[in-house]
Enzyme design. Structure first.
Site, PDB file in Angstrom:
ATOM      1  N   CYS A 269       0.819  -1.413   0.188  1.00  0.00           N
ATOM      2  CA  CYS A 269      -0.182   0.016  -0.102  1.00  0.00           C
ATOM      3  C   CYS A 269       0.832   1.398  -0.056  1.00  0.00           C
ATOM      4  O   CYS A 269       1.698   1.448   0.939  1.00  0.00           O
ATOM      5  CB  CYS A 269      -0.882   0.101   1.218  1.00  0.00           C
TER       6      CYS A 269
ATOM      7  N   CYS B 145       0.114   3.698   2.543  1.00  0.00           N
ATOM      8  CA  CYS B 145       0.586   3.162   3.915  1.00  0.00           C
ATOM      9  C   CYS B 145       2.063   3.492   4.190  1.00  0.00           C
ATOM     10  O   CYS B 145       2.659   3.894   5.257  1.00  0.00           O
ATOM     11  CB  CYS B 145       0.408   1.741   4.338  1.00  0.00           C
TER      12      CYS B 145
END
Length: 103
Positions: free
Chosen positions: A31, A34
């Protein structure tokens, strides 16, 4: 304080029984957002001893991700005394995160 890796085994002790406000970062290695928010959370953890920043890898801890109904990441869940008090989805700059955390 460093961030704490959360698993099903240490969730109760590290999160539910914490004497500090807890921020749980639900994330994954694949991600992009993230990966962007990770260093920001590391800074916040280092600068604010009054909170505990925890990380849950959603690919490794699927049961915890399901328990918190994670459908988008990064998801930050703020808990105090074992209760959810706030949640934030997606990347946010440091100042916005600190404001949301009351820092």
């Amino acid at each position: 304080m460093n961030t704490v890796r959360i698993t099903a085994d240490n969730f109760e002790q590290e999160v539910l029984k914490s004497d500090k406000k807890v921020v749980i970062d639900f994330w994954a290695t694949w991600c992009g957002p993230c990966q962007m928010i990770g260093p920001v959370l590391e800074e916040i953890a280092a600068e604010h001893d009054e909170i505990k920043v925890c990380k849950v890898n959603v690919d490794e801890e699927r049961a915890l991700a399901m328990k918190f109904q994670v459908s988008s990441i990064p998801l930050l869940v703020v808990m105090n005394n074992g209760e959810i008090v706030n949640s934030i989805v997606g990347y946010r700059p440091k100042a916005e995160l600190e404001a949301a955390l009351g820092l």
